[in-house]
Motif scaffolding. Structure first.
Motif, PDB file in Angstrom:
ATOM      1  N   ASP A  40       0.852  -1.179   0.000  1.00 45.42           N
ATOM      2  CA  ASP A  40       0.000   0.000   0.000  1.00 45.42           C
ATOM      3  C   ASP A  40       0.890   1.233   0.000  1.00 45.42           C
ATOM      4  N   ASP A  41       1.218   1.708  -1.208  1.00 44.27           N
ATOM      5  CA  ASP A  41       2.115   2.851  -1.344  1.00 44.27           C
ATOM      6  C   ASP A  41       1.460   4.159  -0.930  1.00 44.27           C
ATOM      7  N   GLU A  42       0.135   4.202  -0.957  1.00 46.92           N
ATOM      8  CA  GLU A  42      -0.561   5.444  -0.670  1.00 46.92           C
ATOM      9  C   GLU A  42      -0.870   5.625   0.814  1.00 46.92           C
ATOM     10  N   ALA A  43      -0.532   4.666   1.642  1.00 48.04           N
ATOM     11  CA  ALA A  43      -0.824   4.775   3.063  1.00 48.04           C
ATOM     12  C   ALA A  43       0.093   5.813   3.701  1.00 48.04           C
ATOM     13  N   PRO A  44      -0.455   6.682   4.530  1.00 48.24           N
ATOM     14  CA  PRO A  44       0.392   7.681   5.185  1.00 48.24           C
ATOM     15  C   PRO A  44       1.315   7.027   6.203  1.00 48.24           C
ATOM     16  N   ALA A  45       2.448   7.662   6.432  1.00 49.25           N
ATOM     17  CA  ALA A  45       3.448   7.091   7.323  1.00 49.25           C
ATOM     18  C   ALA A  45       3.028   7.183   8.776  1.00 49.25           C
ATOM     19  N   GLY A  46       2.402   8.271   9.175  1.00 47.01           N
ATOM     20  CA  GLY A  46       2.028   8.480  10.578  1.00 47.01           C
ATOM     21  C   GLY A  46       0.552   8.228  10.805  1.00 47.01           C
ATOM     22  N   PRO A  47       0.090   8.573  11.996  1.00 43.69           N
ATOM     23  CA  PRO A  47      -1.332   8.383  12.292  1.00 43.69           C
ATOM     24  C   PRO A  47      -2.201   9.339  11.475  1.00 43.69           C
ATOM     25  N   VAL A  48      -3.414   8.934  11.207  1.00 48.06           N
ATOM     26  CA  VAL A  48      -4.347   9.734  10.427  1.00 48.06           C
ATOM     27  C   VAL A  48      -5.425  10.240  11.371  1.00 48.06           C
ATOM     28  N   PHE A  49      -5.704  11.531  11.323  1.00 48.68           N
ATOM     29  CA  PHE A  49      -6.735  12.133  12.155  1.00 48.68           C
ATOM     30  C   PHE A  49      -7.819  12.692  11.256  1.00 48.68           C
ATOM     31  N   ASN A  50      -9.046  12.415  11.582  1.00 48.00           N
ATOM     32  CA  ASN A  50     -10.173  12.944  10.837  1.00 48.00           C
ATOM     33  C   ASN A  50     -10.930  13.888  11.754  1.00 48.00           C
ATOM     34  N   PHE A  51     -10.918  15.167  11.443  1.00 42.77           N
ATOM     35  CA  PHE A  51     -11.552  16.157  12.297  1.00 42.77           C
ATOM     36  C   PHE A  51     -12.930  16.569  11.782  1.00 42.77           C
ATOM     37  N   ASN A  52     -13.452  15.851  10.813  1.00 40.55           N
ATOM     38  CA  ASN A  52     -14.819  16.057  10.318  1.00 40.55           C
ATOM     39  C   ASN A  52     -15.132  17.505   9.978  1.00 40.55           C
ATOM     40  N   GLY A  53     -14.241  18.123   9.263  1.00 36.76           N
ATOM     41  CA  GLY A  53     -14.541  19.445   8.716  1.00 36.76           C
ATOM     42  C   GLY A  53     -14.261  20.614   9.636  1.00 36.76           C
ATOM     43  N   ILE A  54     -13.664  20.425  10.817  1.00 34.25           N
ATOM     44  CA  ILE A  54     -13.352  21.581  11.647  1.00 34.25           C
ATOM     45  C   ILE A  54     -12.071  22.220  11.124  1.00 34.25           C
ATOM     46  N   ASP A  55     -11.921  23.507  11.398  1.00 35.86           N
ATOM     47  CA  ASP A  55     -10.744  24.191  10.879  1.00 35.86           C
ATOM     48  C   ASP A  55      -9.498  23.805  11.677  1.00 35.86           C
ATOM     49  N   THR A  56      -8.337  24.156  11.147  1.00 35.15           N
ATOM     50  CA  THR A  56      -7.075  23.722  11.753  1.00 35.15           C
ATOM     51  C   THR A  56      -6.862  24.356  13.120  1.00 35.15           C
ATOM     52  N   PHE A  57      -7.351  25.591  13.345  1.00 39.41           N
ATOM     53  CA  PHE A  57      -7.188  26.227  14.644  1.00 39.41           C
ATOM     54  C   PHE A  57      -7.952  25.456  15.714  1.00 39.41           C
ATOM     55  N   GLU A  58      -9.186  25.066  15.415  1.00 41.90           N
ATOM     56  CA  GLU A  58      -9.991  24.308  16.373  1.00 41.90           C
ATOM     57  C   GLU A  58      -9.363  22.947  16.644  1.00 41.90           C
ATOM     58  N   ALA A  59      -8.828  22.304  15.610  1.00 37.40           N
ATOM     59  CA  ALA A  59      -8.163  21.013  15.790  1.00 37.40           C
ATOM     60  C   ALA A  59      -6.937  21.172  16.688  1.00 37.40           C
ATOM     61  N   ALA A  60      -6.135  22.226  16.453  1.00 40.05           N
ATOM     62  CA  ALA A  60      -4.946  22.473  17.275  1.00 40.05           C
ATOM     63  C   ALA A  60      -5.345  22.776  18.716  1.00 40.05           C
ATOM     64  N   ARG A  61      -6.441  23.514  18.922  1.00 42.51           N
ATOM     65  CA  ARG A  61      -6.904  23.829  20.273  1.00 42.51           C
ATOM     66  C   ARG A  61      -7.289  22.561  21.027  1.00 42.51           C
ATOM     67  N   ARG A  62      -7.980  21.655  20.346  1.00 46.41           N
ATOM     68  CA  ARG A  62      -8.398  20.398  20.980  1.00 46.41           C
ATOM     69  C   ARG A  62      -7.199  19.515  21.319  1.00 46.41           C
ATOM     70  N   ILE A  63      -6.244  19.478  20.412  1.00 48.61           N
ATOM     71  CA  ILE A  63      -5.037  18.681  20.667  1.00 48.61           C
ATOM     72  C   ILE A  63      -4.262  19.261  21.844  1.00 48.61           C
ATOM     73  N   ALA A  64      -4.146  20.594  21.895  1.00 41.72           N
ATOM     74  CA  ALA A  64      -3.435  21.235  23.000  1.00 41.72           C
ATOM     75  C   ALA A  64      -4.131  20.956  24.328  1.00 41.72           C
TER      76      ALA A  64
END
Length: 127
Positions: A78-102
């Motif tokens: 599977d050459d197309e598989a990403p190397a690291g973990p995959v996160f699906n944030f269901n359409g939230i913006d990157t700032f909200e995703a970063a806030r939740r991770i923090a």
């Protein structure tokens, strides 16, 4: 005008199982009978010894036929598989995703600090 008028011919049947053909249950019984008959013939021909002799004389047919059907196929890389973990944030913006991770990281760090702090034990005074 609902329904068919008297005297008009029936429409020709289109699709479906043809009259007189076997239904699924009957086909299953016949298929099981055929499999049993084939196994009986195989045993009459010599069973594994017959199969071994035939495979020896027809190696490519054996490898491409029964062996290929019984062996599982090799997994495809599977050459197309990403190397690291995959996160699906269901359409939230990157700032909200970063806030939740923090928030989760801070909660984990706080819990780790509580585990590392020594617990003070007070001795019971003698009466």
């Amino acid at each position: 005008m609902p329904g068919k008028l008297p005297g008009t011919p029936h429409a020709r049947k289109v699709g479906g199982r043809q009259r007189g053909s076997l239904d699924k249950g009957q086909r299953t019984v016949i298929t099981a009978q055929m499999a049993a008959d084939i196994l009986d013939v195989y045993n009459l021909l010599g069973g594994p010894a017959f199969l071994y002799q035939w495979a020896k004389e027809n190696q490519s047919a054996f490898v491409n036929g029964p062996l290929a059907r019984l062996m599982p196929s090799a997994p495809k890389p599977d050459d197309e598989a990403p190397a690291g973990p995959v996160f699906n944030f269901n359409g939230i913006d990157t700032f909200e995703a970063a806030r939740r991770i923090a928030f989760v990281l801070a909660a984990g760090a706080h819990a780790q600090q509580e585990l590392e702090q020594p617990v003070a034990v007070q001795e019971k005074p003698d009466d």
